[in-house]
Design a protein around this motif. Structure first.
Motif, PDB file in Angstrom:
ATOM      1  N   ILE A   5       0.841  -1.202   0.000  1.00 62.36           N
ATOM      2  CA  ILE A   5       0.000   0.000   0.000  1.00 62.36           C
ATOM      3  C   ILE A   5       0.873   1.249   0.000  1.00 62.36           C
ATOM      4  O   ILE A   5       0.632   2.206  -0.745  1.00 62.36           O
ATOM      5  CB  ILE A   5      -0.956  -0.008   1.204  1.00 62.36           C
ATOM      6  N   ASP A   8       2.584   1.579  -3.454  1.00 64.20           N
ATOM      7  CA  ASP A   8       1.652   2.079  -4.467  1.00 64.20           C
ATOM      8  C   ASP A   8       1.383   3.564  -4.266  1.00 64.20           C
ATOM      9  O   ASP A   8       1.370   4.332  -5.227  1.00 64.20           O
ATOM     10  CB  ASP A   8       0.335   1.298  -4.390  1.00 64.20           C
ATOM     11  N   THR A  34      -6.021   6.872   1.422  1.00 64.90           N
ATOM     12  CA  THR A  34      -6.366   5.458   1.568  1.00 64.90           C
ATOM     13  C   THR A  34      -7.772   5.166   1.051  1.00 64.90           C
ATOM     14  O   THR A  34      -8.020   4.081   0.519  1.00 64.90           O
ATOM     15  CB  THR A  34      -6.232   5.001   3.025  1.00 64.90           C
ATOM     16  N   HIS A  37      -7.454   4.852  -2.579  1.00 65.01           N
ATOM     17  CA  HIS A  37      -6.801   3.573  -2.867  1.00 65.01           C
ATOM     18  C   HIS A  37      -7.825   2.442  -2.870  1.00 65.01           C
ATOM     19  O   HIS A  37      -7.842   1.612  -3.780  1.00 65.01           O
ATOM     20  CB  HIS A  37      -5.706   3.304  -1.825  1.00 65.01           C
ATOM     21  N   ASN A  38      -8.695   2.430  -1.859  1.00 68.33           N
ATOM     22  CA  ASN A  38      -9.714   1.386  -1.779  1.00 68.33           C
ATOM     23  C   ASN A  38     -10.737   1.503  -2.907  1.00 68.33           C
ATOM     24  O   ASN A  38     -11.179   0.489  -3.453  1.00 68.33           O
ATOM     25  CB  ASN A  38     -10.413   1.443  -0.427  1.00 68.33           C
ATOM     26  N   LYS A  41      -9.213   0.050  -5.988  1.00 62.89           N
ATOM     27  CA  LYS A  41      -9.231  -1.403  -5.933  1.00 62.89           C
ATOM     28  C   LYS A  41     -10.608  -1.947  -6.299  1.00 62.89           C
ATOM     29  O   LYS A  41     -10.724  -2.924  -7.054  1.00 62.89           O
ATOM     30  CB  LYS A  41      -8.840  -1.884  -4.539  1.00 62.89           C
ATOM     31  N   ARG A  44     -11.121  -1.496 -10.117  1.00 64.47           N
ATOM     32  CA  ARG A  44     -10.386  -2.499 -10.889  1.00 64.47           C
ATOM     33  C   ARG A  44     -11.034  -3.877 -10.778  1.00 64.47           C
ATOM     34  O   ARG A  44     -11.047  -4.630 -11.749  1.00 64.47           O
ATOM     35  CB  ARG A  44      -8.944  -2.566 -10.415  1.00 64.47           C
ATOM     36  N   HIS A  45     -11.554  -4.178  -9.620  1.00 63.44           N
ATOM     37  CA  HIS A  45     -12.230  -5.465  -9.422  1.00 63.44           C
ATOM     38  C   HIS A  45     -13.495  -5.538 -10.282  1.00 63.44           C
ATOM     39  O   HIS A  45     -13.765  -6.566 -10.887  1.00 63.44           O
ATOM     40  CB  HIS A  45     -12.567  -5.650  -7.942  1.00 63.44           C
TER      41      HIS A  45
END
Length: 50
Positions: A5, A8, A34, A37-38, A41, A44-45
């Motif tokens: 983390i 990145d 953060t 960042h989440n 994620k 992208r998922h």
């Protein structure tokens, strides 16, 4: 496993220092970093599923 983390955040997203002064300002800035960042994620998922 925290190190990826930080890597990145520092290298890929170029957030290597805080822009605001003070502990509470730095804490809120870190929480924003953060949170994004989440969200990235999750995004992208969702792209991988579609």
């Amino acid at each position: 496993m925290i190190e990826p983390i930080f890597a990145d955040t520092k290298f890929n997203r170029r957030c290597d220092r805080f822009q605001r002064r003070g502990r509470s300002a730095a804490r809120s800035e870190w929480r924003l970093i953060t949170a994004t960042h989440n969200l990235l994620k999750l995004h992208r998922h969702q792209l991988a599923i579609a």
